[in-house]
Design a protein around this motif. Structure first.
Motif, PDB file in Angstrom:
ATOM      1  N   GLU A 119      -2.237 -51.073 -16.067  1.00 47.51           N
ATOM      2  CA  GLU A 119      -3.486 -51.837 -16.203  1.00 47.51           C
ATOM      3  C   GLU A 119      -3.592 -52.916 -15.133  1.00 47.51           C
ATOM      4  OE1 GLU A 119      -4.132 -51.453 -21.066  1.00 47.51           O
ATOM      5  OE2 GLU A 119      -3.016 -53.159 -20.244  1.00 47.51           O
ATOM      6  N   GLY A 120      -2.443 -53.421 -14.661  1.00 48.64           N
ATOM      7  CA  GLY A 120      -2.453 -54.449 -13.619  1.00 48.64           C
ATOM      8  C   GLY A 120      -2.581 -53.895 -12.222  1.00 48.64           C
ATOM      9  N   GLY A 121      -2.723 -52.570 -12.098  1.00 54.56           N
ATOM     10  CA  GLY A 121      -2.913 -51.963 -10.783  1.00 54.56           C
ATOM     11  C   GLY A 121      -1.612 -51.683 -10.043  1.00 54.56           C
ATOM     12  N   GLY A 122      -0.488 -51.766 -10.755  1.00 56.73           N
ATOM     13  CA  GLY A 122       0.806 -51.511 -10.124  1.00 56.73           C
ATOM     14  C   GLY A 122       1.310 -50.109 -10.400  1.00 56.73           C
ATOM     15  N   LEU A 123       2.469 -49.792  -9.826  1.00 59.33           N
ATOM     16  CA  LEU A 123       3.080 -48.489 -10.047  1.00 59.33           C
ATOM     17  C   LEU A 123       3.919 -48.534 -11.320  1.00 59.33           C
ATOM     18  CD1 LEU A 123       3.730 -45.612  -9.120  1.00 59.33           C
ATOM     19  CD2 LEU A 123       5.554 -46.560  -7.688  1.00 59.33           C
ATOM     20  N   SER A 124       3.658 -47.619 -12.230  1.00 59.34           N
ATOM     21  CA  SER A 124       4.327 -47.558 -13.528  1.00 59.34           C
ATOM     22  C   SER A 124       5.259 -46.352 -13.545  1.00 59.34           C
ATOM     23  CB  SER A 124       3.275 -47.454 -14.640  1.00 59.34           C
ATOM     24  OG  SER A 124       3.871 -47.235 -15.890  1.00 59.34           O
ATOM     25  N   ILE A 125       6.573 -46.613 -13.624  1.00 59.37           N
ATOM     26  CA  ILE A 125       7.575 -45.551 -13.506  1.00 59.37           C
ATOM     27  C   ILE A 125       8.333 -45.404 -14.825  1.00 59.37           C
ATOM     28  CG2 ILE A 125       9.655 -44.806 -12.270  1.00 59.37           C
ATOM     29  CD1 ILE A 125       8.662 -46.561  -9.914  1.00 59.37           C
ATOM     30  N   GLY A 126       8.569 -44.177 -15.245  1.00 62.96           N
ATOM     31  CA  GLY A 126       9.334 -43.918 -16.453  1.00 62.96           C
ATOM     32  C   GLY A 126      10.458 -42.937 -16.173  1.00 62.96           C
ATOM     33  N   LEU A 127      11.679 -43.336 -16.512  1.00 64.98           N
ATOM     34  CA  LEU A 127      12.846 -42.468 -16.336  1.00 64.98           C
ATOM     35  C   LEU A 127      13.331 -42.050 -17.721  1.00 64.98           C
ATOM     36  CD1 LEU A 127      14.725 -44.497 -13.553  1.00 64.98           C
ATOM     37  CD2 LEU A 127      12.907 -42.773 -13.312  1.00 64.98           C
ATOM     38  N   GLY A 128      12.925 -40.870 -18.154  1.00 66.24           N
ATOM     39  CA  GLY A 128      13.207 -40.409 -19.501  1.00 66.24           C
ATOM     40  C   GLY A 128      14.592 -39.801 -19.631  1.00 66.24           C
ATOM     41  N   ILE A 129      14.978 -39.525 -20.865  1.00 59.09           N
ATOM     42  CA  ILE A 129      16.290 -38.943 -21.151  1.00 59.09           C
ATOM     43  C   ILE A 129      16.153 -37.904 -22.254  1.00 59.09           C
ATOM     44  CG2 ILE A 129      16.869 -40.751 -22.822  1.00 59.09           C
ATOM     45  CD1 ILE A 129      19.401 -39.124 -20.416  1.00 59.09           C
ATOM     46  N   GLU A 130      16.882 -36.817 -22.122  1.00 59.83           N
ATOM     47  CA  GLU A 130      16.906 -35.787 -23.158  1.00 59.83           C
ATOM     48  C   GLU A 130      17.666 -36.316 -24.374  1.00 59.83           C
ATOM     49  OE1 GLU A 130      19.585 -31.911 -23.464  1.00 59.83           O
ATOM     50  OE2 GLU A 130      18.055 -31.702 -21.909  1.00 59.83           O
ATOM     51  N   LEU A 131      17.029 -36.285 -25.536  1.00 56.69           N
ATOM     52  CA  LEU A 131      17.629 -36.797 -26.768  1.00 56.69           C
ATOM     53  C   LEU A 131      17.543 -35.741 -27.867  1.00 56.69           C
ATOM     54  CD1 LEU A 131      16.091 -40.403 -26.763  1.00 56.69           C
ATOM     55  CD2 LEU A 131      18.455 -39.792 -26.236  1.00 56.69           C
ATOM     56  N   PRO A 132      18.370 -35.876 -28.913  1.00 55.16           N
ATOM     57  CA  PRO A 132      18.319 -34.893 -30.015  1.00 55.16           C
ATOM     58  C   PRO A 132      16.970 -34.870 -30.717  1.00 55.16           C
ATOM     59  CG  PRO A 132      20.291 -36.247 -30.169  1.00 55.16           C
ATOM     60  CD  PRO A 132      19.430 -36.873 -29.121  1.00 55.16           C
ATOM     61  N   PHE A 133      16.267 -36.003 -30.696  1.00 52.87           N
ATOM     62  CA  PHE A 133      14.944 -36.061 -31.316  1.00 52.87           C
ATOM     63  C   PHE A 133      13.892 -36.153 -30.211  1.00 52.87           C
ATOM     64  CE2 PHE A 133      17.267 -40.050 -31.345  1.00 52.87           C
ATOM     65  CZ  PHE A 133      16.468 -40.878 -30.552  1.00 52.87           C
ATOM     66  N   GLU A 134      12.753 -35.566 -30.446  1.00 57.06           N
ATOM     67  CA  GLU A 134      11.693 -35.509 -29.445  1.00 57.06           C
ATOM     68  C   GLU A 134      11.150 -36.902 -29.156  1.00 57.06           C
ATOM     69  OE1 GLU A 134       9.595 -33.820 -26.562  1.00 57.06           O
ATOM     70  OE2 GLU A 134      10.930 -32.690 -27.872  1.00 57.06           O
ATOM     71  N   GLN A 135      11.061 -37.242 -27.882  1.00 59.70           N
ATOM     72  CA  GLN A 135      10.502 -38.532 -27.515  1.00 59.70           C
ATOM     73  C   GLN A 135       9.449 -38.341 -26.429  1.00 59.70           C
ATOM     74  OE1 GLN A 135      12.913 -41.743 -25.516  1.00 59.70           O
ATOM     75  NE2 GLN A 135      12.584 -42.802 -27.444  1.00 59.70           N
ATOM     76  N   GLY A 136       9.843 -37.900 -25.256  1.00 58.81           N
ATOM     77  CA  GLY A 136       8.886 -37.642 -24.183  1.00 58.81           C
ATOM     78  C   GLY A 136       8.437 -38.914 -23.498  1.00 58.81           C
ATOM     79  N   LEU A 137       7.821 -38.757 -22.338  1.00 57.85           N
ATOM     80  CA  LEU A 137       7.330 -39.902 -21.579  1.00 57.85           C
ATOM     81  C   LEU A 137       6.029 -40.412 -22.182  1.00 57.85           C
ATOM     82  CD1 LEU A 137       7.971 -38.650 -17.918  1.00 57.85           C
ATOM     83  CD2 LEU A 137       9.321 -40.293 -19.221  1.00 57.85           C
ATOM     84  N   ASN A 138       5.887 -41.724 -22.208  1.00 61.24           N
ATOM     85  CA  ASN A 138       4.661 -42.304 -22.755  1.00 61.24           C
ATOM     86  C   ASN A 138       3.483 -42.059 -21.803  1.00 61.24           C
ATOM     87  OD1 ASN A 138       4.075 -44.820 -21.019  1.00 61.24           O
ATOM     88  ND2 ASN A 138       6.222 -45.186 -21.587  1.00 61.24           N
ATOM     89  N   PRO A 139       2.247 -42.151 -22.292  1.00 61.18           N
ATOM     90  CA  PRO A 139       1.071 -41.787 -21.482  1.00 61.18           C
ATOM     91  C   PRO A 139       0.746 -42.758 -20.361  1.00 61.18           C
ATOM     92  CG  PRO A 139       0.397 -42.624 -23.628  1.00 61.18           C
ATOM     93  CD  PRO A 139       1.876 -42.460 -23.685  1.00 61.18           C
ATOM     94  N   TRP A 140       1.453 -43.902 -20.281  1.00 69.71           N
ATOM     95  CA  TRP A 140       1.152 -44.884 -19.246  1.00 69.71           C
ATOM     96  C   TRP A 140       2.058 -44.768 -18.020  1.00 69.71           C
ATOM     97  CZ3 TRP A 140      -3.318 -47.343 -19.777  1.00 69.71           C
ATOM     98  CH2 TRP A 140      -3.878 -47.426 -21.067  1.00 69.71           C
ATOM     99  N   VAL A 141       2.877 -43.758 -18.007  1.00 70.29           N
ATOM    100  CA  VAL A 141       3.760 -43.527 -16.856  1.00 70.29           C
ATOM    101  C   VAL A 141       2.979 -42.824 -15.744  1.00 70.29           C
ATOM    102  CG1 VAL A 141       5.756 -42.183 -16.059  1.00 70.29           C
ATOM    103  CG2 VAL A 141       5.884 -43.471 -18.203  1.00 70.29           C
ATOM    104  N   ASP A 142       3.010 -43.388 -14.541  1.00 66.55           N
ATOM    105  CA  ASP A 142       2.370 -42.768 -13.376  1.00 66.55           C
ATOM    106  C   ASP A 142       3.327 -41.823 -12.655  1.00 66.55           C
ATOM    107  OD1 ASP A 142       0.047 -44.347 -13.776  1.00 66.55           O
ATOM    108  OD2 ASP A 142       0.968 -46.013 -12.696  1.00 66.55           O
TER     109      ASP A 142
END
Length: 251
Positions: A119-142
């Motif tokens: 929202e602030g116009g910056g780069l939004s980075i997400g480094l996810g990890i495989e887990l026993p329960f489903e998580q996935g990357l959030n929708p705000w990751v660019d």
């Protein structure tokens, strides 16, 4: 044949002797034969290749990331919790200061920081990890990268950031915090500030480090000085910016 020398067979750089030398096939034969069990993909040598591939993918995806700050926090933070709004504010402040925001890419505080950065116009980075329960990357990751291995992911958190900000979090946040402290203490990384945001949450830990760990000689004064505790977003950004300027002076 020399009687003192046991029978052997070469498997590339590996030497097999005695009963281990009795292999009916060669490595390239097994490679080209499509039949047979698939258990080999779970062997340690194959895992090494997979680990190598994760490093290559991570380095390739993040190589051109601008200056960045890694922010940690709980995946369990609800969207209506004050800490969520705080994470969003920090993400936005980092973006406005010209820093990309790196998180674990999950929900909760991580989502809040990614959202604020986006929202602030910056780069939004997400480094996810495989887990026993489903998580996935959030929708705000660019820009997102998913990892199988925690240690590969931790390398990316450190390598592409100029600072850490830790919001209230659980075991994962504590793990990443102390990993960063150890790397800075041992000078594996330099000019790397570590900010604990939320004195009420982190105060007990900081007091224990001072009153027990330091007083019993397990860490030194300089080690304690690696941690900056604050409740003010502007103060956190100031610490990050000052450290980055110091880093620029020697690079």
């Amino acid at each position: 044949m020399n009687e003192d020398r046991p029978r052997e067979k070469q498997r590339g750089p590996v030497t097999l002797r005695r009963e281990r030398s009795e292999e009916p096939t060669t490595t390239d034969q097994r490679l080209l034969d499509s039949r047979g069990p698939s258990a080999w993909v779970h062997t340690d040598p194959w895992r090494v290749m997979r680990i190598q591939a994760e490093f290559v993918e991570g380095f390739g995806a993040l190589a051109e990331v601008p200056r960045a700050v890694t922010v940690f926090g709980s995946a369990r933070t609800a969207r209506d919790h004050p800490e969520y709004e705080l994470g969003r504010e920090i993400g936005k402040a980092l973006a406005q200061a010209g820093f990309a925001a790196i998180t674990g890419g999950g929900p909760g505080t991580m989502e809040a920081v990614n959202r604020g950065a986006s929202e602030g116009g910056g780069l939004s980075i997400g480094l996810g990890i495989e887990l026993p329960f489903e998580q996935g990357l959030n929708p705000w990751v660019d820009l997102g990268v998913n990892f199988r291995y925690f240690f590969v992911r931790k390398t990316m958190f450190i390598k592409y950031a100029q600072a850490f900000i830790c919001l209230p979090g659980g075991f994962g946040t504590l793990d990443e915090l102390f990993e960063a402290l150890t790397l800075v203490q041992t000078k594996k990384v330099t000019k790397f500030p570590i900010v604990l945001f939320g004195s009420e949450y982190w105060g007990g830990l900081h007091s224990w480090l001072q009153d027990v760990v330091f007083k019993t000689g397990k860490v030194g004064e300089k080690d304690l000085a690696l941690i900056h505790v604050t409740d003010d977003v502007d103060d956190a950004i100031r610490v990050v910016e000052e450290a980055y300027r110091a880093w620029e002076e020697v690079h």
